[in-house]
Design a protein around this motif. Structure first.
Motif, short mmCIF file in Angstrom:
data_model
loop_
_atom_site.label_atom_id
_atom_site.label_comp_id
_atom_site.label_asym_id
_atom_site.label_seq_id
_atom_site.Cartn_x
_atom_site.Cartn_y
_atom_site.Cartn_z
N ILE A 45 0.61 -1.41 0.31
CA ILE A 45 -0.59 -0.38 -0.55
C ILE A 45 0.98 1.41 -0.07
CG2 ILE A 45 -2.10 0.78 1.38
CD1 ILE A 45 -3.18 -1.58 2.70
N THR A 46 0.53 2.39 -0.66
CA THR A 46 0.93 3.73 -0.96
C THR A 46 -0.21 4.56 -0.54
OG1 THR A 46 2.41 2.88 -2.87
CG2 THR A 46 2.53 5.54 -2.51
N HIS A 47 0.19 4.54 0.60
CA HIS A 47 -0.45 6.01 1.23
C HIS A 47 -0.18 7.03 0.97
CE1 HIS A 47 -1.65 3.29 5.06
NE2 HIS A 47 -0.39 2.56 4.89
N SER A 48 -1.26 7.64 1.50
CA SER A 48 -1.42 9.55 0.35
C SER A 48 -0.56 10.04 0.96
CB SER A 48 -2.90 9.94 0.87
OG SER A 48 -3.22 10.32 2.71
N CYS A 49 -0.23 10.02 1.83
CA CYS A 49 1.80 10.48 2.63
C CYS A 49 2.79 10.40 1.70
CB CYS A 49 1.41 10.82 4.48
SG CYS A 49 1.91 9.19 4.57
N GLY A 50 2.51 9.81 0.74
CA GLY A 50 3.60 9.00 0.25
C GLY A 50 3.68 7.58 0.83
N HIS A 51 4.26 6.75 2.22
CA HIS A 51 4.85 6.31 2.48
C HIS A 51 4.66 5.39 2.19
CE1 HIS A 51 5.65 9.34 5.76
NE2 HIS A 51 7.22 8.84 5.47
N LYS A 52 5.26 4.01 1.87
CA LYS A 52 4.49 2.61 1.24
C LYS A 52 4.58 1.14 2.42
CE LYS A 52 5.95 3.33 -3.51
NZ LYS A 52 6.85 2.96 -4.52
N ALA A 53 3.46 0.67 2.97
CA ALA A 53 3.87 -0.40 3.95
C ALA A 53 3.11 -1.55 3.31
CB ALA A 53 2.53 -0.18 4.88
#
Length: 167
Positions: free
Chosen positions: A7-15
């Motif tokens: 998942i690439t979150h709206s803040c740009g971080h990936k998890a």
């Protein structure tokens, strides 16, 4: 069946999230929902900042209210209050708010004239001053003959107290 989602979150971080605890037909929708949100770390950081901002705003607002109330008390010669620092500060603010609301309701929005308000105000101030003086006199020189004439504060009704109570 896919259980780990990148998942690439709206803040740009990936998890990488394990969505095996979700029903198989709901995993894709939940992964999309997560992608539209900030990651957990960014979300927590924003909440902490919001709480700190809220606490700072509230502290500044209380200090402003206290300064206004203290200035008002000095201007209208209100007798000093006694108690803990916190209780006195609260009492000064409460007294200011009650009398300001009374003025607004009676004079600005009601039918009481400025002259009538001045009479009410002078009566209230003289009663407060007399009560304050009596309390100080009894504290400094509690004569035995006065012991039977002193009413506990709880027995003072709202009809005899100039402003009722603030709760």
């Amino acid at each position: 069946m896919k259980k780990l989602w990148h998942i690439t979150h709206s803040c740009g971080h990936k998890a990488e999230r394990d969505l095996s605890d979700r029903a198989a037909d709901r995993r894709a929708g939940f992964a999309e929902w997560l992608a539209n949100r900030e990651c957990t770390d960014c979300w927590r950081a924003a909440r902490t900042t919001d709480e700190q901002d809220k606490a700072a705003w509230l502290e500044a607002r209380r200090a402003e209210e206290q300064a206004e109330s203290d200035a008002w008390s000095a201007q209208y010669r209100m007798p000093p209050l006694e108690g803990t620092v916190r209780a006195v500060a609260w009492g000064v603010r409460c007294r200011h708010q009650i009398l300001a609301d009374a003025y607004t309701g009676l004079v600005l929005e009601g039918e009481t004239s400025e002259a009538q308000w001045e009479v009410i105000e002078e009566t209230a101030l003289s009663r407060l001053a007399a009560q304050h003086d009596e309390i100080q006199r009894l504290r400094n020189d509690p004569a035995p003959e006065d012991a039977g004439n002193v009413r506990p504060l709880a027995s003072v009704s709202s009809k005899t107290a100039p402003f009722g109570s603030c709760s």
